[in-house]
Design a protein around this motif. Structure first.
Motif, PDB file in Angstrom:
ATOM      1  N   ASP A  13      17.710 -36.634  -4.154  1.00 40.04           N
ATOM      2  CA  ASP A  13      16.845 -37.501  -3.365  1.00 40.04           C
ATOM      3  C   ASP A  13      16.374 -38.651  -4.245  1.00 40.04           C
ATOM      4  O   ASP A  13      16.154 -38.467  -5.439  1.00 40.04           O
ATOM      5  CB  ASP A  13      15.608 -36.747  -2.872  1.00 40.04           C
ATOM      6  CG  ASP A  13      15.942 -35.620  -1.920  1.00 40.04           C
ATOM      7  OD1 ASP A  13      17.076 -35.573  -1.419  1.00 40.04           O
ATOM      8  OD2 ASP A  13      15.066 -34.785  -1.669  1.00 40.04           O
ATOM      9  N   TYR A  15      13.350 -41.550  -4.435  1.00 37.00           N
ATOM     10  CA  TYR A  15      12.089 -42.055  -3.913  1.00 37.00           C
ATOM     11  C   TYR A  15      11.596 -43.176  -4.810  1.00 37.00           C
ATOM     12  O   TYR A  15      11.790 -43.146  -6.017  1.00 37.00           O
ATOM     13  CB  TYR A  15      11.008 -40.965  -3.905  1.00 37.00           C
ATOM     14  CG  TYR A  15      11.397 -39.729  -3.164  1.00 37.00           C
ATOM     15  CD1 TYR A  15      11.450 -39.709  -1.773  1.00 37.00           C
ATOM     16  CD2 TYR A  15      11.712 -38.563  -3.843  1.00 37.00           C
ATOM     17  CE1 TYR A  15      11.807 -38.564  -1.091  1.00 37.00           C
ATOM     18  CE2 TYR A  15      12.063 -37.414  -3.163  1.00 37.00           C
ATOM     19  CZ  TYR A  15      12.107 -37.418  -1.791  1.00 37.00           C
ATOM     20  OH  TYR A  15      12.468 -36.284  -1.121  1.00 37.00           O
ATOM     21  N   ARG A  53       7.631 -33.877  -3.330  1.00 38.00           N
ATOM     22  CA  ARG A  53       8.202 -34.330  -2.056  1.00 38.00           C
ATOM     23  C   ARG A  53       9.583 -33.716  -1.829  1.00 38.00           C
ATOM     24  O   ARG A  53       9.894 -33.270  -0.733  1.00 38.00           O
ATOM     25  CB  ARG A  53       8.268 -35.852  -2.063  1.00 38.00           C
ATOM     26  CG  ARG A  53       8.934 -36.482  -0.867  1.00 38.00           C
ATOM     27  CD  ARG A  53       8.066 -36.321   0.377  1.00 38.00           C
ATOM     28  NE  ARG A  53       8.632 -37.037   1.491  1.00 38.00           N
ATOM     29  CZ  ARG A  53       8.169 -38.178   1.964  1.00 38.00           C
ATOM     30  NH1 ARG A  53       7.104 -38.734   1.430  1.00 38.00           N
ATOM     31  NH2 ARG A  53       8.745 -38.750   2.971  1.00 38.00           N
ATOM     32  N   ARG A  55      10.770 -30.928  -3.004  1.00 38.62           N
ATOM     33  CA  ARG A  55      10.678 -29.476  -2.795  1.00 38.62           C
ATOM     34  C   ARG A  55       9.965 -29.086  -1.505  1.00 38.62           C
ATOM     35  O   ARG A  55      10.306 -28.107  -0.873  1.00 38.62           O
ATOM     36  CB  ARG A  55       9.940 -28.827  -3.961  1.00 38.62           C
ATOM     37  CG  ARG A  55      10.729 -28.833  -5.223  1.00 38.62           C
ATOM     38  CD  ARG A  55       9.957 -28.169  -6.323  1.00 38.62           C
ATOM     39  NE  ARG A  55      10.739 -28.219  -7.543  1.00 38.62           N
ATOM     40  CZ  ARG A  55      10.559 -27.430  -8.564  1.00 38.62           C
ATOM     41  NH1 ARG A  55       9.612 -26.532  -8.535  1.00 38.62           N
ATOM     42  NH2 ARG A  55      11.313 -27.539  -9.628  1.00 38.62           N
ATOM     43  N   ASN A  56       8.944 -29.838  -1.130  1.00 41.13           N
ATOM     44  CA  ASN A  56       8.054 -29.421  -0.044  1.00 41.13           C
ATOM     45  C   ASN A  56       8.057 -30.334   1.174  1.00 41.13           C
ATOM     46  O   ASN A  56       7.374 -30.046   2.152  1.00 41.13           O
ATOM     47  CB  ASN A  56       6.620 -29.299  -0.565  1.00 41.13           C
ATOM     48  CG  ASN A  56       6.528 -28.325  -1.714  1.00 41.13           C
ATOM     49  OD1 ASN A  56       6.857 -27.164  -1.570  1.00 41.13           O
ATOM     50  ND2 ASN A  56       6.097 -28.806  -2.870  1.00 41.13           N
ATOM     51  N   GLY A  57       8.741 -31.441   1.094  1.00 47.02           N
ATOM     52  CA  GLY A  57       8.726 -32.378   2.212  1.00 47.02           C
ATOM     53  C   GLY A  57       7.412 -33.126   2.285  1.00 47.02           C
ATOM     54  O   GLY A  57       6.675 -33.234   1.307  1.00 47.02           O
ATOM     55  N   THR A  58       7.108 -33.609   3.441  1.00 41.51           N
ATOM     56  CA  THR A  58       5.899 -34.395   3.659  1.00 41.51           C
ATOM     57  C   THR A  58       4.722 -33.456   3.878  1.00 41.51           C
ATOM     58  O   THR A  58       4.691 -32.724   4.863  1.00 41.51           O
ATOM     59  CB  THR A  58       6.084 -35.304   4.886  1.00 41.51           C
ATOM     60  OG1 THR A  58       7.242 -36.096   4.675  1.00 41.51           O
ATOM     61  CG2 THR A  58       4.886 -36.194   5.094  1.00 41.51           C
ATOM     62  N   GLN A  59       3.795 -33.466   2.931  1.00 42.35           N
ATOM     63  CA  GLN A  59       2.627 -32.596   3.001  1.00 42.35           C
ATOM     64  C   GLN A  59       1.460 -33.232   2.249  1.00 42.35           C
ATOM     65  O   GLN A  59       1.625 -34.224   1.549  1.00 42.35           O
ATOM     66  CB  GLN A  59       2.907 -31.242   2.337  1.00 42.35           C
ATOM     67  CG  GLN A  59       3.885 -30.360   3.037  1.00 42.35           C
ATOM     68  CD  GLN A  59       3.955 -28.997   2.354  1.00 42.35           C
ATOM     69  OE1 GLN A  59       3.030 -28.563   1.674  1.00 42.35           O
ATOM     70  NE2 GLN A  59       5.066 -28.322   2.548  1.00 42.35           N
ATOM     71  N   GLU A  69       3.795 -43.176   3.806  1.00 45.85           N
ATOM     72  CA  GLU A  69       5.252 -43.022   3.852  1.00 45.85           C
ATOM     73  C   GLU A  69       5.849 -44.333   4.328  1.00 45.85           C
ATOM     74  O   GLU A  69       5.591 -44.750   5.461  1.00 45.85           O
ATOM     75  CB  GLU A  69       5.646 -41.902   4.807  1.00 45.85           C
ATOM     76  CG  GLU A  69       5.149 -40.550   4.372  1.00 45.85           C
ATOM     77  CD  GLU A  69       5.504 -39.464   5.377  1.00 45.85           C
ATOM     78  OE1 GLU A  69       5.961 -39.784   6.501  1.00 45.85           O
ATOM     79  OE2 GLU A  69       5.315 -38.298   5.027  1.00 45.85           O
ATOM     80  N   ASP A  90      11.177 -43.778   0.930  1.00 46.79           N
ATOM     81  CA  ASP A  90      12.365 -42.937   0.909  1.00 46.79           C
ATOM     82  C   ASP A  90      13.592 -43.782   0.604  1.00 46.79           C
ATOM     83  O   ASP A  90      13.819 -44.811   1.231  1.00 46.79           O
ATOM     84  CB  ASP A  90      12.562 -42.241   2.265  1.00 46.79           C
ATOM     85  CG  ASP A  90      11.533 -41.148   2.492  1.00 46.79           C
ATOM     86  OD1 ASP A  90      11.230 -40.419   1.531  1.00 46.79           O
ATOM     87  OD2 ASP A  90      11.039 -41.027   3.622  1.00 46.79           O
ATOM     88  N   THR A  93      19.574 -40.114  -0.005  1.00 46.42           N
ATOM     89  CA  THR A  93      19.683 -38.672  -0.197  1.00 46.42           C
ATOM     90  C   THR A  93      21.160 -38.333  -0.176  1.00 46.42           C
ATOM     91  O   THR A  93      21.903 -38.800   0.679  1.00 46.42           O
ATOM     92  CB  THR A  93      18.960 -37.904   0.924  1.00 46.42           C
ATOM     93  OG1 THR A  93      17.572 -38.229   0.883  1.00 46.42           O
ATOM     94  CG2 THR A  93      19.114 -36.401   0.753  1.00 46.42           C
TER      95      THR A  93
END
Length: 100
Positions: A13, A15, A53, A55-59, A69, A90, A93
């Motif tokens: 990914d 970023y 980000r 590993r856990n996505g949007t949190q 974002e 972003d 990917t």
């Protein structure tokens, strides 16, 4: 009969992490270090946020809140949790799957 295949997945990914340095300044960095991690540069913060980000996505990110974002607040986030001083853009990917 059982079919079994071993698969390795590699993911990359990209970023871009932007910081408002008028907010995330030396004073903020010192306060952050007292509670969370001993990061000395914004580059270290960027690497941590990017890894989180991926590993856990949007949190919500402990110590940072919810970053913007692509310049916008996520619609699911509580307004008081949004940290407008951090923006995650972003990028590309890539996903490669190898089976053998």
């Amino acid at each position: 009969m059982i079919f079994r295949r071993s698969c390795d997945v590699e993911r990359q990914d990209q970023y871009i992490i932007e910081f408002d340095e008028t907010v995330l300044n030396e004073e903020w960095m010192q306060s952050f270090k007292e509670v969370y991690y001993n990061f000395n540069t914004l580059s270290e913060h960027a690497e941590h946020i990017a890894q989180f980000r991926a590993r856990n996505g949007t949190q919500f990110i402990e110590g940072y809140g919810v970053p913007l974002e692509n310049g916008k607040a996520p619609s699911w986030a509580n307004k008081e949790d949004i940290n407008e001083a951090i923006n995650i853009i972003d990028g590309d990917t890539r996903l490669d799957i190898y089976s053998y």
